[in-house]
Design a protein around this motif. Structure first.
Motif, short mmCIF file in Angstrom:
data_model
loop_
_atom_site.label_atom_id
_atom_site.label_comp_id
_atom_site.label_asym_id
_atom_site.label_seq_id
_atom_site.Cartn_x
_atom_site.Cartn_y
_atom_site.Cartn_z
N ASP A 123 43.96 46.12 47.72
CA ASP A 123 45.08 46.90 47.32
C ASP A 123 46.38 46.11 47.28
OD1 ASP A 123 43.72 49.27 46.91
OD2 ASP A 123 44.27 50.19 48.74
N ASP A 126 45.96 43.33 44.28
CA ASP A 126 46.02 44.23 43.08
C ASP A 126 47.44 44.56 43.10
OD1 ASP A 126 44.77 45.19 40.78
OD2 ASP A 126 45.01 47.01 41.56
N LYS A 130 47.06 40.48 41.11
CA LYS A 130 46.07 39.35 41.35
C LYS A 130 44.45 40.32 41.53
CE LYS A 130 48.79 36.24 44.14
NZ LYS A 130 48.88 35.46 45.23
N THR A 131 44.34 41.18 40.36
CA THR A 131 43.09 41.83 40.20
C THR A 131 41.89 40.95 40.44
OG1 THR A 131 44.31 43.36 38.73
CG2 THR A 131 42.06 43.50 38.92
N ALA A 134 41.26 40.45 43.75
CA ALA A 134 40.95 41.54 44.36
C ALA A 134 39.08 41.74 44.24
CB ALA A 134 41.60 42.64 44.04
N ARG A 154 35.56 50.90 43.95
CA ARG A 154 37.16 50.02 43.70
C ARG A 154 36.77 48.65 42.82
NH1 ARG A 154 41.63 50.49 46.70
NH2 ARG A 154 40.90 52.56 46.83
N GLN A 158 37.93 47.72 39.17
CA GLN A 158 38.93 46.60 38.88
C GLN A 158 38.05 45.62 37.92
OE1 GLN A 158 40.21 45.31 42.69
NE2 GLN A 158 41.97 46.81 42.72
N LEU A 162 39.41 43.93 34.37
CA LEU A 162 39.24 42.51 33.90
C LEU A 162 38.37 42.42 32.76
CD1 LEU A 162 38.90 40.97 37.46
CD2 LEU A 162 40.97 40.99 36.07
#
Length: 375
Positions: A123, A126, A130-131, A134, A154, A158, A162
């Motif tokens: 979290d 993100d 900075k996904t 993550a 999660r 995510q 991307l």
């Protein structure tokens, strides 16, 4: 939302304004579909719902079926791990995300078995945009043996976010007649979300655009493993195998694809047209006639029946290399409340049917010439 990679003519597919528009629809479609999936899969931030370390955060367990054995929860945080976690949660609440990352990593060095700490780290990363980092952190947790369902969801949501960028890039590369770049980007999307059928199907099409039939066969087989019941990847593999001269294997794929319960109405109609074209190209007119028996005899069906019956009388009405020059059966998809619903686009005319070309599909795509020549 409608998506399609679209060739509607005979042995020489062409790229024009209509196809470019449809390719742009694919890009937008992937953006919409993956965004919806991400919203569906993503739980709220762990730190917003989690008790503070003073309340002993535990691994959040999803409801289990009566027969399932709940996974053991890790022990409560104590000592230096508790202190670091407390600081991480405080930093997250105060939106000091860089500090939250630092303290979460410090706590995880001491307690890598705590799923909530991994979620907190994801979290905080993100929240800084900075996904990708993550996702790396989430995959590291999974590799370390964390089986928390919230964390897995999660990571997947995510990853889907991307994957939007390379999937759009793949479609833009196809539109620009650059199939090799499209392949590279499609593979990136598949690597991020390997269980997403749409990205795997996209990879099949990019390989077809580059004339890589053997690789397309392999990619279609991998897509089938993601959803063995879906008619789409199996029909695509049947098409590829027909192009490769593996007629018996291709027809077996087609027969299996017809068992998909979603094949009803217009979807079944168009799929059977694609399969009938393959049967005609393979020199099996009786099979083509049988494939078309269950569908309404509209103009497209009647065109196939005429060719098949003529082929029964004189096999030479269909070119000998028809199986190697079959048009690609591209797809179109619409979003539904239950996810994307896809169907196939048959050629305008069957093999040996005169080769009348759609008037808007006359401009050839330089990047797809190898595909159009059946190489």
């Amino acid at each position: 939302m409608t998506t399609a990679i679209h060739f509607r003519t005979c042995p020489a597919p062409a790229l024009d304004r209509d196809r470019k528009r449809l390719l742009r629809d694919i890009a937008l479609g992937h953006l919409l579909a993956t965004s919806i999936a991400a919203l569906t899969l993503a739980a709220g931030p762990a730190w917003a719902q989690s008790p503070q370390p003073s309340q002993a955060p535990q691994a959040q367990q999803a409801p289990q079926s009566p027969q399932a054995t709940p996974a053991p929860q890790p022990p409560e945080l104590t000592g230096a791990a508790w202190v670091a976690a407390d600081r991480a949660y405080a930093a997250q609440r105060e939106k000091r995300y860089a500090d939250a990352v630092t303290y979460a990593r410090e706590a995880l060095k001491l307690r890598p078995d705590a799923p909530r700490l991994w979620l907190l780290l994801m979290d905080a990363l993100d929240a800084q945009g900075k996904t990708a980092e993550a996702v790396v952190a989430g995959n590291a947790a999974i590799a370390a043996g964390i089986t928390d369902q919230a964390l897995t969801a999660r990571v997947r949501s995510q990853s889907r976010v991307l994957a939007q960028e390379p999937s759009v890039a793949a479609n833009k590369a196809l539109e620009a007649s650059n199939p090799k770049a499209a392949i590279e980007q499609a593979r990136k999307a598949v690597a991020l979300v390997p269980d997403d059928l749409s990205y795997r199907v996209l990879l099949v099409y990019t390989l077809l655009a580059d004339g890589q039939l053997e690789a397309a066969d392999k990619a279609a087989s991998e897509a089938i493993q993601v959803d063995p019941q879906s008619f789409l990847p199996r029909t695509l593999r049947g098409y590829v195998r027909m192009r490769l001269g593996k007629v018996a294997e291709a027809e077996q794929d087609f027969d299996t694809a017809l068992k998909d319960e979603v094949l009803t109405g217009p979807t079944a109609h168009d799929a059977r047209l694609v399969m009938a074209d393959a049967a005609i190209a393979a020199g099996h007119p009786q099979r083509a006639i049988k494939l078309l028996e269950p569908v309404e005899p509209d103009a497209a069906v009647q065109a196939r029946l005429r060719v098949a019956r003529a082929q029964e009388r004189n096999p030479k009405v269909v070119p000998a290399n028809a199986a190697q020059t079959l048009p690609v059966p591209f797809q179109k998809c619409i979003d539904t409340p239950y996810g994307p619903s896809c169907s196939l686009i048959p050629a305008t005319t069957p093999p040996g049917g005169g080769g009348q070309r759609h008037p808007r599909l006359r401009r050839r795509a330089r990047g797809l010439r190898r595909l159009s020549r059946g190489e």
